[in-house]
Design an enzyme around this catalytic site. Structure first.
Site, PDB file in Angstrom:
ATOM      1  N   ASP A  61       0.797  -1.226   0.000  1.00  7.75           N
ATOM      2  CA  ASP A  61       0.000   0.000   0.000  1.00  7.75           C
ATOM      3  C   ASP A  61       0.830   1.277   0.000  1.00  7.75           C
ATOM      4  O   ASP A  61       0.281   2.370   0.222  1.00  7.75           O
ATOM      5  CB  ASP A  61      -0.927  -0.001   1.230  1.00  7.75           C
ATOM      6  CG  ASP A  61      -2.109  -0.946   1.058  1.00  7.75           C
ATOM      7  OD1 ASP A  61      -2.824  -0.802   0.043  1.00  7.75           O
ATOM      8  OD2 ASP A  61      -2.302  -1.820   1.907  1.00  7.75           O
ATOM      9  N   ARG A  86       1.304  -1.563   7.167  1.00  8.80           N
ATOM     10  CA  ARG A  86       1.675  -0.282   6.561  1.00  8.80           C
ATOM     11  C   ARG A  86       2.698   0.502   7.390  1.00  8.80           C
ATOM     12  O   ARG A  86       3.137   1.571   6.979  1.00  8.80           O
ATOM     13  CB  ARG A  86       0.405   0.567   6.312  1.00  8.80           C
ATOM     14  CG  ARG A  86      -0.603  -0.143   5.399  1.00  8.80           C
ATOM     15  CD  ARG A  86      -1.571   0.827   4.774  1.00  8.80           C
ATOM     16  NE  ARG A  86      -0.875   1.862   4.056  1.00  8.80           N
ATOM     17  CZ  ARG A  86      -1.444   2.943   3.541  1.00  8.80           C
ATOM     18  NH1 ARG A  86      -2.740   3.107   3.685  1.00  8.80           N
ATOM     19  NH2 ARG A  86      -0.739   3.864   2.911  1.00  8.80           N
ATOM     20  N   HIS A 161     -11.841   5.948   5.685  1.00  3.39           N
ATOM     21  CA  HIS A 161     -11.249   7.143   6.314  1.00  3.39           C
ATOM     22  C   HIS A 161     -12.242   8.303   6.303  1.00  3.39           C
ATOM     23  O   HIS A 161     -13.176   8.332   5.489  1.00  3.39           O
ATOM     24  CB  HIS A 161     -10.019   7.592   5.508  1.00  3.39           C
ATOM     25  CG  HIS A 161      -8.829   6.694   5.627  1.00  3.39           C
ATOM     26  ND1 HIS A 161      -8.183   6.189   4.515  1.00  3.39           N
ATOM     27  CD2 HIS A 161      -8.150   6.237   6.702  1.00  3.39           C
ATOM     28  CE1 HIS A 161      -7.159   5.454   4.924  1.00  3.39           C
ATOM     29  NE2 HIS A 161      -7.108   5.459   6.234  1.00  3.39           N
ATOM     30  N   CYS A 248      -5.331  10.224  -1.583  1.00  5.77           N
ATOM     31  CA  CYS A 248      -4.383   9.357  -0.871  1.00  5.77           C
ATOM     32  C   CYS A 248      -3.068   9.165  -1.603  1.00  5.77           C
ATOM     33  O   CYS A 248      -2.099   8.693  -1.015  1.00  5.77           O
ATOM     34  CB  CYS A 248      -5.025   8.018  -0.554  1.00  5.77           C
ATOM     35  SG  CYS A 248      -5.619   7.193  -1.976  1.00  5.77           S
TER      36      CYS A 248
HETATM   37  C1  CIR Z   1      -5.438   0.601   2.860  1.00  4.98           C
HETATM   38  O1  CIR Z   1      -6.391  -0.131   3.162  1.00  4.98           O
HETATM   39  O2  CIR Z   1      -4.726   1.120   3.706  1.00  4.98           O
HETATM   40  C2  CIR Z   1      -5.156   0.817   1.403  1.00  4.98           C
HETATM   41  N1  CIR Z   1      -5.500  -0.354   0.660  1.00  4.98           N
HETATM   42  C3  CIR Z   1      -5.897   2.006   0.862  1.00  4.98           C
HETATM   43  C4  CIR Z   1      -5.503   3.301   1.513  1.00  4.98           C
HETATM   44  C5  CIR Z   1      -6.191   4.481   0.940  1.00  4.98           C
HETATM   45  N2  CIR Z   1      -5.788   5.650   1.630  1.00  4.98           N
HETATM   46  C6  CIR Z   1      -6.442   6.793   1.604  1.00  4.98           C
HETATM   47  O3  CIR Z   1      -7.491   6.895   0.989  1.00  4.98           O
HETATM   48  N3  CIR Z   1      -5.959   7.798   2.315  1.00  4.98           N
END
Ligand code: CIR
Length: 255
Positions: A61, A86, A161, A248
């Site tokens: 990610d 992460r 989020h 993101c």
């Molecule tokens: C996650 O689940 O952390 C990632 N697959 C996606 C993160 C997306 N982040 C964001 O929208 N700030």
């Protein structure tokens, strides 16, 4: 001072990303890279200089850099992402941001994802989500409070989020999906509601006078156009399969 956007190249492990709400689907990584290149072009057209960090082959990610830091004018707060897979992403982000800001950190047991942090001037809204806990909100409030920012927690539900549910176009205008959050803290804003058929459309990226919207959400885009804003649609299908959205993919700040 320039407008800087820090991004990270799409890594080969993207298909092994964290998923919370979506079922896993095959992700075409080459296509994701092309879409990411178009995202970079849009950032540049909006006036940003783009600094792209190398891909992290073992961190699926890592392309979603927004979650790893909250950049204020005076300090960059390095987060402690809620998903354990992460946490390794922050080291390289901290190195990159150290060139532009003093660093501060969110420490255990706190967790905080940048996707939960919406800043509008000196006002910071932070989502209580599956990724951001009470200690994370408290640490953010203490750190940001030192720089005159007021932090307001917001309950979010049914999405990853806070910024899946609301983003700001400017200091007075937000795009919001009221079914995903407690809208009361946003009373003072002019609110543009997402189209009811376009659940994830509240995540827009306003930059350089252009509101970037996912190509999946033409009705919400039309509503933003009708409100008098210039919009640009971007195809993000592959990153969206990883539960990514417009904001993101970058950390944008003045440097
Ligand atoms: C996650 O689940 O952390 C990632 N697959 C996606 C993160 C997306 N982040 C964001 O929208 N700030």
């Amino acid at each position: 001072m320039k407008l800087l956007a820090i991004t990270r190249a799409v890594g080969p492990a993207l298909a092994r990303c964290e998923l919370t709400f979506l079922a896993r689907e095959p992700i075409d990584v080459d296509r994701a890279r092309l879409q990411h290149a178009a995202y970079h072009d849009a950032l540049r057209r909006a006036g940003a200089e783009v600094e792209t960090l190398p891909a992290e082959p073992d961190l699926p990610d890592a392309v979603f850099v927004e979650d790893t830091a909250v950049v204020l004018d005076e300090v960059a707060i390095i987060t402690r992402p809620g998903a354990e897979s992460r946490r390794g992403e922050v080291a390289s982000i901290a190195r990159a941001l150290a060139r532009y800001r003093t660093l501060a950190r969110i420490d255990p047991p706190a967790t905080l994802d940048g996707g939960d942090v919406l800043r509008v001037g000196r006002e910071i809204f932070v989502g209580r989500s599956s990724r951001t806990n009470a200690a994370g909100i408290a640490q953010l409030a203490a750190l940001a409070g030192r720089h005159g920012c007021r932090v307001t927690p917001v309950d979010v539900r049914g999405c990853l989020h806070l910024k899946s549910a609301v983003t700001a176009i400017d200091d007075e205008t937000i795009v919001i999906n009221r079914t995903l959050l407690d809208a009361a803290p946003f009373r003072r804003f002019r609110a543009l509601d997402v189209d009811p058929t376009e659940d994830a459309a509240a995540n827009v990226l306003a930059l350089g006078g252009i509101v970037h919207v996912s190509a999946r959400f033409p009705r919400t885009r039309a509503a933003i156009d009708a409100a008098g804003f210039e919009t640009l649609a971007l195809d993000l299908s592959e990153l969206e399969k990883a539960e990514g959205a417009l904001t993101c993919g970058s950390l944008v700040f003045r440097a």
